[in-house]
Scaffold this motif. Structure first.
Motif, PDB file in Angstrom:
ATOM      1  N   LYS A 191       0.832  -1.206   0.000  1.00 15.46           N
ATOM      2  CA  LYS A 191       0.000   0.000   0.000  1.00 15.46           C
ATOM      3  C   LYS A 191       0.866   1.254   0.000  1.00 15.46           C
ATOM      4  CE  LYS A 191      -3.846   2.226   2.400  1.00 15.46           C
ATOM      5  NZ  LYS A 191      -4.802   2.136   3.546  1.00 15.46           N
ATOM      6  N   GLY A 192       1.979   1.209   0.751  1.00 14.68           N
ATOM      7  CA  GLY A 192       2.874   2.355   0.781  1.00 14.68           C
ATOM      8  C   GLY A 192       3.452   2.667  -0.585  1.00 14.68           C
ATOM      9  N   ALA A 193       3.892   1.629  -1.305  1.00 15.99           N
ATOM     10  CA  ALA A 193       4.451   1.826  -2.643  1.00 15.99           C
ATOM     11  C   ALA A 193       3.376   2.304  -3.622  1.00 15.99           C
ATOM     12  CB  ALA A 193       5.078   0.528  -3.141  1.00 15.99           C
ATOM     13  N   TYR A 194       2.192   1.754  -3.465  1.00 17.80           N
ATOM     14  CA  TYR A 194       1.071   2.158  -4.325  1.00 17.80           C
ATOM     15  C   TYR A 194       0.763   3.648  -4.146  1.00 17.80           C
ATOM     16  CZ  TYR A 194      -3.840   2.602  -5.760  1.00 17.80           C
ATOM     17  OH  TYR A 194      -5.016   3.019  -6.337  1.00 17.80           O
ATOM     18  N   GLU A 195       0.638   4.075  -2.901  1.00 16.93           N
ATOM     19  CA  GLU A 195       0.297   5.476  -2.628  1.00 16.93           C
ATOM     20  C   GLU A 195       1.422   6.417  -3.055  1.00 16.93           C
ATOM     21  OE1 GLU A 195      -0.759   5.630   1.484  1.00 16.93           O
ATOM     22  OE2 GLU A 195      -2.772   4.803   1.131  1.00 16.93           O
ATOM     23  N   ALA A 196       2.676   6.005  -2.865  1.00 19.92           N
ATOM     24  CA  ALA A 196       3.805   6.847  -3.253  1.00 19.92           C
ATOM     25  C   ALA A 196       3.854   7.017  -4.773  1.00 19.92           C
ATOM     26  CB  ALA A 196       5.107   6.232  -2.748  1.00 19.92           C
ATOM     27  N   THR A 197       3.620   5.910  -5.517  1.00 18.33           N
ATOM     28  CA  THR A 197       3.644   5.983  -6.979  1.00 18.33           C
ATOM     29  C   THR A 197       2.469   6.806  -7.502  1.00 18.33           C
ATOM     30  OG1 THR A 197       4.663   3.776  -6.997  1.00 18.33           O
ATOM     31  CG2 THR A 197       3.795   4.602  -9.084  1.00 18.33           C
ATOM     32  N   LYS A 198       1.297   6.622  -6.905  1.00 17.49           N
ATOM     33  CA  LYS A 198       0.133   7.414  -7.305  1.00 17.49           C
ATOM     34  C   LYS A 198       0.376   8.902  -7.053  1.00 17.49           C
ATOM     35  CE  LYS A 198      -3.847   6.075  -7.860  1.00 17.49           C
ATOM     36  NZ  LYS A 198      -4.751   5.869  -9.021  1.00 17.49           N
ATOM     37  N   TRP A 199       1.024   9.209  -5.945  1.00 15.65           N
ATOM     38  CA  TRP A 199       1.311  10.605  -5.608  1.00 15.65           C
ATOM     39  C   TRP A 199       2.246  11.220  -6.644  1.00 15.65           C
ATOM     40  CZ3 TRP A 199       5.678  13.459  -4.242  1.00 15.65           C
ATOM     41  CH2 TRP A 199       5.427  14.716  -3.673  1.00 15.65           C
ATOM     42  N   LEU A 200       3.283  10.477  -7.049  1.00 14.38           N
ATOM     43  CA  LEU A 200       4.192  10.975  -8.081  1.00 14.38           C
ATOM     44  C   LEU A 200       3.447  11.211  -9.397  1.00 14.38           C
ATOM     45  CD1 LEU A 200       7.360   8.770  -7.427  1.00 14.38           C
ATOM     46  CD2 LEU A 200       7.247  11.273  -7.286  1.00 14.38           C
ATOM     47  N   ALA A 201       2.589  10.270  -9.760  1.00 14.66           N
ATOM     48  CA  ALA A 201       1.825  10.424 -11.000  1.00 14.66           C
ATOM     49  C   ALA A 201       0.915  11.640 -10.941  1.00 14.66           C
ATOM     50  CB  ALA A 201       1.017   9.161 -11.268  1.00 14.66           C
ATOM     51  N   SER A 202       0.341  11.878  -9.776  1.00 18.68           N
ATOM     52  CA  SER A 202      -0.552  13.040  -9.625  1.00 18.68           C
ATOM     53  C   SER A 202       0.202  14.353  -9.740  1.00 18.68           C
ATOM     54  CB  SER A 202      -1.279  12.976  -8.281  1.00 18.68           C
ATOM     55  OG  SER A 202      -0.390  13.263  -7.200  1.00 18.68           O
TER      56      SER A 202
END
Length: 362
Positions: A191-202
């Protein structure tokens, strides 16, 4: 105390054995001595020292007063022997110098000491053979419980099963190997990696690389799954050229980061296994003339305090709550070791804490 010395009699030296003792050095005051002086039974003294309400206030006061006068200290060893315990929890981790693990230790020690347990600390230095030897020693010494974060080299886990076969409770934390039925405490790294990658994409990043950990670590696979899931949701490419594994040493991180920068279309952002990997990779970028957070940006894991003092720190880091991981591991061991003999053993507990993305640079 016995001491051999020279004694002169009638002008002629003779070698004799002189005896002189200090009562305080020779004798250890016990409950029996207190009982003898107060003309009561040792069991009454024991209950009085524990402030058992079955003992009259006058007797309790007399016992405590005599204990203080004789400088009596209860024997933790004797108490543990009566309970069939050692009073020791062991903790085995890769490197105490890593801030994450030192914070886990802080959480462990505070709660364990509060319950009168000693914590024995061991470092595997990420070596399988050293980890195996440590667990073998712990099994032979029958500690009351073991908290373990496995070495990056470990791919066989019979040494862990050996502890469980000896009925020694084991709590695996952070680096948790698969297919071992025992207690587990960690943070949800997928979940941490998912949220971090989504944040970068945003934030508009489109070529997001992954500097992941070594393959045997489950934590590495968790990060990979979260990273890939986020890219797919954002319709971003999953490119093998943008995914590198490092052995967590500065030299290997430097090599892998140099390879990422040598690709025809270098990444504009990197998700790193932890802050240490990110900092080593950032050094490579600087040497190649890239400006951090302008030409290339980083997000990582661990939320090291020292990054707050950097001019150009990673944009964000995933907080893994190491202090709470340590406390939770001890809570689990206490729930097992403090269970009465007639109580059934608690079911294996699996606690996964929620990660928190800490944004440092907006």
């Amino acid at each position: 105390m016995l001491k051999t010395g020279d004694f002169f009699a009638f002008g002629r030296p003779k070698r004799i054995l002189c005896t002189w003792t200090s009562r305080s050095m020779k004798e250890t005051i016990t409950i029996k001595e207190i009982a003898r002086r107060l003309h009561i039974s040792p069991s009454t003294v024991s209950r009085a020292l524990q402030n058992n309400p079955r003992i009259s206030p006058a007797t309790r006061e007399a016992v405590h007063q005599m204990a203080g006068q004789l400088k009596y200290f209860p024997s933790t060893t004797a108490r543990n022997l009566r309970r069939g315990k050692t009073g020791v929890f062991a903790m085995v981790l890769p490197e105490i110098r890593e801030n994450f693990f030192s914070e886990v230790v802080n959480g462990v020690e505070e709660l364990a000491f509060g319950h009168q347990y000693t914590v024995a600390l061991y470092q595997s230095h990420d070596l399988f053979e050293r980890e195996r030897q440590i667990l073998s020693v712990l099994a032979a010494n029958q500690v009351d419980g073991v908290m373990l974060s496995v070495a990056k080299e470990s791919q066989q886990f019979d040494h862990i099963q050996n502890l469980l076969d000896r009925r020694i409770p084991v709590v695996l934390f952070d680096r948790i190997p698969p297919r071992i039925e025992t207690h587990q405490v960690g943070c949800d790294m997928e979940k941490g990696a998912y949220e971090a990658t989504k944040w970068l994409a945003s934030r508009g990043f489109r070529r997001i690389a992954l500097l992941n950990g070594p393959h045997p670590l489950v934590a590495s696979e968790d990060r990979y799954r979260g990273y890939v899931r986020a890219l797919l949701e954002e319709n971003l490419p999953v490119e093998n050229a943008l995914i590198k594994r490092v052995d967590l040493t500065p030299d290997d991180t430097a090599r892998q980061m140099a390879q990422l920068l040598s690709t025809p279309h270098r990444p504009d952002a990197v998700l790193a296994f932890n802050d240490y990997v990110a900092l080593d990779a950032m050094q490579v970028c600087r040497k190649q003339g890239l400006q951090i957070n302008a030409d290339i940006s980083f997000v990582s894991f661990a939320n090291l305090p020292l990054t707050a003092y950097m001019d150009h720190s990673p944009l964000a880091s995933v907080e893994q709550h190491p202090y709470q991981i340590g406390r939770t591991a001890v809570e689990i061991l206490l729930s097992v070791t403090e269970s009465g003999p007639d109580e059934s053993a608690p079911a294996f507990q699996r606690v996964m804490l929620e990660p928190e993305l800490v944004v440092r640079v907006e």
